[in-house]
Design a protein around this motif. Structure first.
Motif, PDB file in Angstrom:
ATOM      1  N   CYS A  75       2.737   8.610   3.374  1.00  0.00           N
ATOM      2  CA  CYS A  75       2.400   7.717   2.271  1.00  0.00           C
ATOM      3  C   CYS A  75       3.488   7.780   1.207  1.00  0.00           C
ATOM      4  O   CYS A  75       4.022   8.855   0.915  1.00  0.00           O
ATOM      5  CB  CYS A  75       1.051   8.113   1.672  1.00  0.00           C
ATOM      6  SG  CYS A  75       0.393   6.954   0.455  1.00  0.00           S
ATOM      7  N   TYR A 111       0.782  -5.752   6.970  1.00  0.00           N
ATOM      8  CA  TYR A 111       0.122  -4.727   7.760  1.00  0.00           C
ATOM      9  C   TYR A 111       0.175  -5.108   9.233  1.00  0.00           C
ATOM     10  O   TYR A 111       0.221  -6.296   9.596  1.00  0.00           O
ATOM     11  CB  TYR A 111      -1.326  -4.527   7.314  1.00  0.00           C
ATOM     12  CG  TYR A 111      -2.141  -5.794   7.172  1.00  0.00           C
ATOM     13  CD1 TYR A 111      -2.872  -6.302   8.251  1.00  0.00           C
ATOM     14  CD2 TYR A 111      -2.193  -6.472   5.960  1.00  0.00           C
ATOM     15  CE1 TYR A 111      -3.622  -7.452   8.125  1.00  0.00           C
ATOM     16  CE2 TYR A 111      -2.944  -7.624   5.824  1.00  0.00           C
ATOM     17  CZ  TYR A 111      -3.660  -8.112   6.899  1.00  0.00           C
ATOM     18  OH  TYR A 111      -4.397  -9.257   6.765  1.00  0.00           O
ATOM     19  N   PRO A 143      -2.776   0.690   0.450  1.00  0.00           N
ATOM     20  CA  PRO A 143      -2.228   1.737   1.318  1.00  0.00           C
ATOM     21  C   PRO A 143      -2.668   3.139   0.906  1.00  0.00           C
ATOM     22  O   PRO A 143      -2.939   3.985   1.773  1.00  0.00           O
ATOM     23  CB  PRO A 143      -0.706   1.560   1.154  1.00  0.00           C
ATOM     24  CG  PRO A 143      -0.527   0.146   0.726  1.00  0.00           C
ATOM     25  CD  PRO A 143      -1.708  -0.136  -0.155  1.00  0.00           C
TER      26      PRO A 143
END
Length: 281
Positions: A75, A111, A143
């Motif tokens: 991330c 995505y 996200p």
């Protein structure tokens, strides 16, 4: 929350394997800067608040190795833009990715892949909130929330000093290697070939997320041959697992140049601002 931060979570590998793959070393109880490593339930998480975009996602080969026989979530988030991205990998392959960049547009969201089952609900809530208020960038959260739902971890918990449920341990770890990089491709026949070599090598840089860090040029030598070259100038780049990554990267640069100019010679040099005496073997 910090302006730029990144984290990677691994399930199915030992803590020592994760740190080793990221070229990190435990120094528990000693505050020497670097990154944080925590264990949360069955996930081992490494969190870095000082990264170049897009954080650990900059090193897809490292993430792929971490995910062999395991599950990985990486991330990245930045308040500049703002932008955020999360990706999941399993068994050496990326399985899903979600990203938002407000510099592209306020409603930008990309995505793909086999997205976690919670994604549809997360996206629906974000779009509903965004429609009700244009002052807050709710798509930025998509996200981050998805990564949290998969792993149980969210970076701002650490930044606010809150320990998430299941927290088990914390260490400080040395961060990845800072390096200066330069290359030269010599023995090119003409300007056109030099331009093609720059394009081919630039593609490698882009794949390794170095495209914005390397400054490239070309020039004619006194003997009439041409040289393509580039370097990171005065700004070092941060590379996780440098010693493992370097041979594959150098091979990719050499192969890209050879496909355009088989007769050319590739020269690559590295230097280390934190350890000037260090040499590449």
């Amino acid at each position: 929350m910090g302006d730029i931060l990144s984290w990677v979570a691994v399930r199915g590998q030992s803590r020592s394997s994760v740190l080793d793959e990221l070229d990190l070393t435990d120094i528990e109880g000693v505050d020497q800067g670097g990154v944080d490593a925590v264990s949360l339930a069955d996930w081992h998480i490494v969190f870095d608040p000082e990264v170049n975009p897009p954080g650990y996602l900059r090193y897809p080969d490292v993430l792929q190795r971490l995910s062999r026989g395991a599950e990985v979530v990486a991330c990245y988030e930045s308040s500049f833009g703002p932008s955020s991205v999360a990706a999941g990998l399993r068994d050496g392959r990326q399985s899903w990715v979600v990203g938002h960049d407000r510099d592209v547009s306020a409603d930008h969201l990309e995505y793909e892949g086999d997205l976690p089952g919670e994604f549809a609900d997360v996206l629906a809530r974000a779009r509903a909130r965004q429609a009700a208020s244009r002052e807050v960038d709710f798509l930025y959260e998509v996200p981050l929330e998805l990564a949290w739902l998969v792993t149980g971890y969210r970076a701002d918990n650490v930044l606010r000093g809150e320990r998430p449920a299941g927290y088990s341990s914390s260490v400080r770890a040395f961060t990845a290697t800072r390096v200066h990089y330069s290359y030269r491709v010599v023995g090119l026949t003409d300007r056109a070939q030099a331009i093609k070599v720059l394009g081919a090598v630039g593609d490698v840089h882009d794949r390794e997320y170095l495209g914005e860090d390397v400054f490239n040029s070309r020039g004619e030598e006194p003997d009439g041959q041409w040289t393509a070259y580039g370097d990171t100038e005065d700004t070092p780049v941060l590379v996780a697992g440098f010693d493992r990554w370097r041979p594959r990267f150098e091979e990719a640069v050499t192969r890209a140049a050879a496909q355009v100019a088989p007769q050319a010679r590739v020269e690559i040099e590295w230097s280390f601002p934190d350890d000037p005496a260090r040499k590449v073997p």
